[in-house]
Structures are given as structure tokens and as C-alpha cells.
Design a protein around this motif. Sequence first.
Motif, PDB file in Angstrom:
ATOM      1  N   ILE A  74       0.833  -1.252  -0.157  1.00 59.67           N
ATOM      2  CA  ILE A  74       0.108   0.046   0.060  1.00 59.67           C
ATOM      3  C   ILE A  74       0.810   1.294   0.072  1.00 59.67           C
ATOM      4  CG2 ILE A  74      -1.748   1.375   1.338  1.00 59.67           C
ATOM      5  CD1 ILE A  74      -2.744  -1.625   2.305  1.00 59.67           C
ATOM      6  N   LYS A  75       0.609   1.982  -1.112  1.00 58.89           N
ATOM      7  CA  LYS A  75       1.561   3.100  -1.297  1.00 58.89           C
ATOM      8  C   LYS A  75       1.049   4.291  -0.292  1.00 58.89           C
ATOM      9  CE  LYS A  75       4.906   5.781  -2.897  1.00 58.89           C
ATOM     10  NZ  LYS A  75       4.656   7.042  -2.070  1.00 58.89           N
ATOM     11  N   LYS A  76      -0.190   4.495  -0.249  1.00 55.12           N
ATOM     12  CA  LYS A  76      -0.892   5.708   0.521  1.00 55.12           C
ATOM     13  C   LYS A  76      -2.093   5.206   1.214  1.00 55.12           C
ATOM     14  CE  LYS A  76      -0.616  10.049   1.612  1.00 55.12           C
ATOM     15  NZ  LYS A  76      -0.870  11.235   0.936  1.00 55.12           N
ATOM     16  N   ALA A  77      -2.195   5.656   2.345  1.00 56.78           N
ATOM     17  CA  ALA A  77      -3.469   5.339   3.131  1.00 56.78           C
ATOM     18  C   ALA A  77      -3.939   6.668   3.764  1.00 56.78           C
ATOM     19  CB  ALA A  77      -3.328   4.263   4.247  1.00 56.78           C
ATOM     20  N   ILE A  78      -5.151   7.136   3.793  1.00 55.56           N
ATOM     21  CA  ILE A  78      -5.645   8.200   4.275  1.00 55.56           C
ATOM     22  C   ILE A  78      -7.117   8.149   4.902  1.00 55.56           C
ATOM     23  CG2 ILE A  78      -4.387   9.948   2.679  1.00 55.56           C
ATOM     24  CD1 ILE A  78      -7.054  10.110   0.977  1.00 55.56           C
ATOM     25  N   TRP A  79      -7.450   8.862   5.817  1.00 56.60           N
ATOM     26  CA  TRP A  79      -8.722   9.047   6.377  1.00 56.60           C
ATOM     27  C   TRP A  79      -9.194  10.127   5.731  1.00 56.60           C
ATOM     28  CZ3 TRP A  79     -11.606   5.830   9.092  1.00 56.60           C
ATOM     29  CH2 TRP A  79     -12.606   6.192   9.812  1.00 56.60           C
ATOM     30  N   LEU A  85     -14.605   6.876   6.321  1.00 59.59           N
ATOM     31  CA  LEU A  85     -13.793   5.919   5.710  1.00 59.59           C
ATOM     32  C   LEU A  85     -12.632   6.212   5.736  1.00 59.59           C
ATOM     33  CD1 LEU A  85     -16.475   5.255   2.861  1.00 59.59           C
ATOM     34  CD2 LEU A  85     -16.334   4.002   4.933  1.00 59.59           C
ATOM     35  N   MET A  86     -11.826   4.986   5.215  1.00 56.96           N
ATOM     36  CA  MET A  86     -10.209   5.008   4.979  1.00 56.96           C
ATOM     37  C   MET A  86     -10.300   4.655   3.569  1.00 56.96           C
ATOM     38  SD  MET A  86      -7.344   2.247   6.177  1.00 56.96           S
ATOM     39  CE  MET A  86      -7.624   2.479   7.772  1.00 56.96           C
ATOM     40  N   CYS A  87      -9.389   5.423   2.843  1.00 52.46           N
ATOM     41  CA  CYS A  87      -8.894   4.975   1.372  1.00 52.46           C
ATOM     42  C   CYS A  87      -7.529   4.574   1.396  1.00 52.46           C
ATOM     43  CB  CYS A  87      -9.217   6.115   0.659  1.00 52.46           C
ATOM     44  SG  CYS A  87      -8.847   6.126  -1.274  1.00 52.46           S
ATOM     45  N   THR A  88      -7.352   3.584   0.324  1.00 52.54           N
ATOM     46  CA  THR A  88      -5.958   2.862   0.309  1.00 52.54           C
ATOM     47  C   THR A  88      -5.802   2.883  -1.133  1.00 52.54           C
ATOM     48  OG1 THR A  88      -6.890   0.686   0.460  1.00 52.54           O
ATOM     49  CG2 THR A  88      -5.953   1.708   2.635  1.00 52.54           C
ATOM     50  N   ALA A  89      -4.358   3.298  -1.476  1.00 50.49           N
ATOM     51  CA  ALA A  89      -3.990   3.067  -2.758  1.00 50.49           C
ATOM     52  C   ALA A  89      -2.921   2.175  -3.032  1.00 50.49           C
ATOM     53  CB  ALA A  89      -3.710   4.537  -3.338  1.00 50.49           C
ATOM     54  N   SER A  90      -3.028   1.208  -3.667  1.00 52.81           N
ATOM     55  CA  SER A  90      -1.829   0.283  -3.651  1.00 52.81           C
ATOM     56  C   SER A  90      -1.013   0.023  -5.292  1.00 52.81           C
ATOM     57  CB  SER A  90      -2.391  -1.119  -3.522  1.00 52.81           C
ATOM     58  OG  SER A  90      -1.769  -2.037  -3.509  1.00 52.81           O
ATOM     59  N   LEU A  95      -7.740   1.249  -6.079  1.00 50.97           N
ATOM     60  CA  LEU A  95      -8.081   2.423  -4.640  1.00 50.97           C
ATOM     61  C   LEU A  95      -9.272   1.312  -3.988  1.00 50.97           C
ATOM     62  CD1 LEU A  95      -8.632   5.708  -6.510  1.00 50.97           C
ATOM     63  CD2 LEU A  95      -6.980   5.226  -4.775  1.00 50.97           C
ATOM     64  N   ARG A  96      -9.039   1.278  -2.762  1.00 52.03           N
ATOM     65  CA  ARG A  96     -10.083   0.784  -1.963  1.00 52.03           C
ATOM     66  C   ARG A  96     -10.712   1.592  -0.841  1.00 52.03           C
ATOM     67  NH1 ARG A  96      -8.048  -5.634  -2.053  1.00 52.03           N
ATOM     68  NH2 ARG A  96      -7.057  -5.451  -4.306  1.00 52.03           N
ATOM     69  N   TYR A  97     -11.655   1.580  -0.564  1.00 52.89           N
ATOM     70  CA  TYR A  97     -12.302   2.103   0.580  1.00 52.89           C
ATOM     71  C   TYR A  97     -12.996   1.244   1.676  1.00 52.89           C
ATOM     72  CZ  TYR A  97     -12.794   5.961  -2.752  1.00 52.89           C
ATOM     73  OH  TYR A  97     -12.468   7.064  -3.955  1.00 52.89           O
ATOM     74  N   TRP A  98     -12.689   1.679   2.844  1.00 51.07           N
ATOM     75  CA  TRP A  98     -12.884   0.689   4.144  1.00 51.07           C
ATOM     76  C   TRP A  98     -13.596   1.523   5.386  1.00 51.07           C
ATOM     77  CZ3 TRP A  98     -10.592  -4.165   3.109  1.00 51.07           C
ATOM     78  CH2 TRP A  98      -9.557  -4.027   2.081  1.00 51.07           C
ATOM     79  N   ASP A  99     -14.512   0.593   5.707  1.00 51.86           N
ATOM     80  CA  ASP A  99     -15.310   1.105   7.169  1.00 51.86           C
ATOM     81  C   ASP A  99     -14.365   0.064   8.249  1.00 51.86           C
ATOM     82  OD1 ASP A  99     -16.741   1.257   9.177  1.00 51.86           O
ATOM     83  OD2 ASP A  99     -18.548   1.408   8.239  1.00 51.86           O
TER      84      ASP A  99
END
Length: 306
Positions: A74-79, A85-90, A95-99
Motif C-alpha cells: 500500500i503506497k498511501k492510506a488516508i482517512w 472511511l479510509m481510502c488506500t492506494a496500492s 483504490l479501496r474504501y474501508w469502514d
Amino acid sequence: KNFLFQKARCWQIQQSGAAISANPCAEIKMDDAILSCDWIDNQRAIIAGVDKTARIWTLGNPTLQTVAKHDLPIKKAIWIPEMNLMCTASWDATLRYWDPRNPNPVGVVKLPDKIFAMDAKYPLLVAATSSANRDVYIYDLNKPDKEFKKMDSPLKLQTRCVTCFGSKSANDQGYTIGSVEGRVGVHYLNDPTGKQSFAFRCHRTADNSVAYPVHDIKFSHLGTFATCGADGTYSFWDKDSKSKLKGLQKAYDQPLVACDFNSDSTLFAFASSYDWHLGHNYKPNSKPAIYIHKVLPSEIEKKQKK
């Protein structure tokens, strides 16, 4: 595995007059190198990296909560507080959104290429990829799974960082993008004539014979921004007047790889360490370090229009 640091540390900053001190107040170790971190609130942080996970660290708690999983680092993770939600970029090109309450992503966006940089400032999200055209993908977070716009990077070489700016007004939204060739682009979304958007040179030798990577771009609360680069310097800029506000006269002896302002922009923190742009055989003379600069209002205030 030993090349990059696997620990996250939290520091308590204290000021007494002109003196600034930093004391470590918490530390935790990940399974592999850390590539990204972000705050959720003043007690919880997101940590993500090479182990392909993003985890929530509650300060003082020795156990990390695994929230996100990818197929590659994962290159970047932001709130994103407006969405909770959290968004992660890999590097797995998603791009994935997480609860945090759900073990599965609430949204997945597949891109054609590895993601090199990502940032969001609600309702704008921008992701820059490794494609030959250095494609930039723009999303409206009111519809996070739908591509709002795709464009080529305004810069000619590989993207190193991207940072969003603006308010919720469409007229004010845009992003800055930094590359490996000592150049920053400022792009406005609502710019039909192209006259607002521009690019400029920075982090170079005085004669422009050597250009260094721009590692990070961060905005102050006034809308001016800072860049830091592999030349060991940082600078403050005003995008509205297209001018430099402050630049270091003497460079640090290592690249500056990350920077940020505190909430009221009275403090500016930046980190120095080797960034591998000279290869793995290069042996740096100095250890990684974090510095704090006490910001004067005149250093970041926008220039008055004549």
C-alpha cells in the motif's frame, strides 16, 4: 526488509518561548517497512506499507487493528472524515474504501496501472499512476466509484507526489503534483481556458544543470504551500501570485523526504533521510532526522495583489 524502517513513533511537541522540544510518547512496530501514515483523530492513526495492510493504531495500545488488505504494498492510506472511511492506494492498481467496522472493502476502483501517489480533500480525490502517460485519475467522492476525469500529468517525468487543495466550491478545487525532475504542476479542475493552471521549476541547482525529485507538497491553513526535495531544501510558495515566499539558503546534507504544517501553520515539520535516488550502494553520512521550523506569519502569508 532491513532497508526501510518498520516502526511508527508519536512525538509530543512542546514550546517554551522560542525553544521547541519533541519527546517520544508512543511507538509500535509493523511487520514490514512503513510507506504511509495519517491521523484519524488525536488518539488514532493509520499505518500502511509493504506488508500489504493498513492498520489502525490507538496510541498506548500494543495491538494494531488490521482494516485494509491488498495484493501488493500500500503506497498511501488516508482517512476521509466527511465519509468516516479510509481510502488506500496500492501498487496492485486499486483504490479501496474501508469502514473499520467491516472486514471487507465498501468500494473498490480498479485502475490500469500501479498507483504512485494519491490524496484527497473532500469532495476531491486524485490518484497518479505509473502509466507511460503518467495518467492522473480524478474522483468526486460523492460518487467515489465513478471516474470524474482522466488526464495526462502536466509534468513530463515520473510522478513523486500529489496533494489536493481548495474548498467544496468547484471553482476553487485542484491539485498540485511533483515529479522526479524538480518540477511542480498546479492544476485547477475548473479551468476551461487553461490560464489558471501552470507548472514551475524548483529543487534544482542554480544553473538548472541538476534537477532533484520533489518528495512532498503540503498546504498551510492560508492556502500557501510547501515543497521539499532531494536537494535537501524546502520552500514556501503562493500559487495565487505564482511566486516563492521562502527558500532555504543552505541545504541539509540529506534529501528532505516528507513535510507538513500543524493545524494553525505555526510549526512546520520535515524529515531528512536517504531516498535511494543514488542507488542502494550509496552510503549516506547522516542518520535520518526530523526537524521543526517555527513559522513566521510573513513566511506563509499570500502576497497582496497590486
